[in-house]
Scaffold this motif. Sequence first.
Motif, mmCIF file in Angstrom:
data_model
loop_
_atom_site.group_PDB
_atom_site.id
_atom_site.type_symbol
_atom_site.label_atom_id
_atom_site.label_comp_id
_atom_site.label_asym_id
_atom_site.label_seq_id
_atom_site.Cartn_x
_atom_site.Cartn_y
_atom_site.Cartn_z
ATOM 1 N N CYS A 13 0.833 -1.202 0.000
ATOM 2 C CA CYS A 13 0.000 0.000 0.000
ATOM 3 C C CYS A 13 0.868 1.254 0.000
ATOM 4 C CB CYS A 13 -0.887 0.019 1.246
ATOM 5 S SG CYS A 13 -1.793 -1.502 1.524
ATOM 6 N N PRO A 14 0.905 2.000 -1.120
ATOM 7 C CA PRO A 14 1.632 3.268 -1.110
ATOM 8 C C PRO A 14 1.052 4.174 -0.029
ATOM 9 C CG PRO A 14 1.021 2.667 -3.354
ATOM 10 C CD PRO A 14 0.305 1.718 -2.423
ATOM 11 N N ALA A 15 1.938 4.810 0.733
ATOM 12 C CA ALA A 15 1.498 5.684 1.824
ATOM 13 C C ALA A 15 2.576 6.726 2.079
ATOM 14 C CB ALA A 15 1.244 4.872 3.081
ATOM 15 N N ALA A 16 2.193 7.991 2.114
ATOM 16 C CA ALA A 16 3.160 9.074 2.318
ATOM 17 C C ALA A 16 3.990 8.862 3.575
ATOM 18 C CB ALA A 16 2.430 10.411 2.369
ATOM 19 N N ALA A 17 3.391 8.304 4.606
ATOM 20 C CA ALA A 17 4.101 8.050 5.864
ATOM 21 C C ALA A 17 4.429 6.564 6.021
ATOM 22 C CB ALA A 17 3.266 8.538 7.040
ATOM 23 N N GLY A 18 4.542 5.847 4.893
ATOM 24 C CA GLY A 18 4.814 4.417 4.941
ATOM 25 C C GLY A 18 6.102 4.090 5.674
ATOM 26 N N THR A 19 6.162 2.908 6.252
ATOM 27 C CA THR A 19 7.333 2.506 7.038
ATOM 28 C C THR A 19 8.485 1.999 6.167
ATOM 29 O OG1 THR A 19 6.361 0.316 7.340
ATOM 30 C CG2 THR A 19 5.980 1.918 9.086
ATOM 31 N N VAL A 55 3.216 8.747 -9.133
ATOM 32 C CA VAL A 55 4.654 8.503 -9.227
ATOM 33 C C VAL A 55 5.001 8.048 -10.636
ATOM 34 C CG1 VAL A 55 4.945 7.904 -6.791
ATOM 35 C CG2 VAL A 55 4.419 6.113 -8.446
ATOM 36 N N ARG A 56 6.283 8.130 -10.936
ATOM 37 C CA ARG A 56 6.779 7.619 -12.220
ATOM 38 C C ARG A 56 8.111 6.916 -11.980
ATOM 39 N NH1 ARG A 56 8.018 13.437 -15.004
ATOM 40 N NH2 ARG A 56 8.831 14.326 -13.111
ATOM 41 N N ALA A 57 8.606 6.238 -12.983
ATOM 42 C CA ALA A 57 9.863 5.499 -12.864
ATOM 43 C C ALA A 57 10.963 6.410 -12.343
ATOM 44 C CB ALA A 57 10.250 4.898 -14.211
ATOM 45 N N GLY A 58 11.709 5.912 -11.383
ATOM 46 C CA GLY A 58 12.805 6.659 -10.783
ATOM 47 C C GLY A 58 12.438 7.340 -9.473
ATOM 48 N N LEU A 61 9.382 5.846 -3.343
ATOM 49 C CA LEU A 61 8.007 5.568 -2.948
ATOM 50 C C LEU A 61 7.993 4.957 -1.555
ATOM 51 C CD1 LEU A 61 4.964 5.348 -3.819
ATOM 52 C CD2 LEU A 61 5.487 2.962 -4.371
ATOM 53 N N ARG A 62 7.257 5.588 -0.658
ATOM 54 C CA ARG A 62 7.048 5.028 0.677
ATOM 55 C C ARG A 62 5.808 4.143 0.605
ATOM 56 N NH1 ARG A 62 10.751 6.660 3.876
ATOM 57 N NH2 ARG A 62 9.798 5.662 5.669
ATOM 58 N N PHE A 63 5.851 3.010 1.321
ATOM 59 C CA PHE A 63 4.731 2.090 1.293
ATOM 60 C C PHE A 63 4.693 1.252 2.568
ATOM 61 C CE2 PHE A 63 8.311 -0.094 -0.552
ATOM 62 C CZ PHE A 63 8.218 -1.412 -0.132
#
Length: 89
Positions: A13-19, A55-58, A61-63
């Motif tokens: 799950c993509p999440a801005a505050a992902g661990t 998002v795009r390649a490169g 990503l936090r998830f």
Amino acid sequence: AEVTLALRPEHLCPAAAGTLQGRVQLVEPMGNHHVLWIEFAGQVLACLVHGAPAVRAGDALRFDVDTRQALLFDRTSGERLATGELPCH
């Protein structure tokens, strides 16, 4: 005993505050959803997202991972381990 951890794409799950944080290698459009291919800890993980991803390649990503859905397999036999059956030393 060694185990293999298996994660299905819909359980990341993509999440801005992902661990966890990885790097997007590819954004693959699949009709009504996209698959994000994420490099993480020397592995490539697939993450299923609905709608247009931001998002795009490169990109970094936090998830998070829905660990309740994680699958464990005995590395030697290949058999799936039941919940609570994780070998401990």
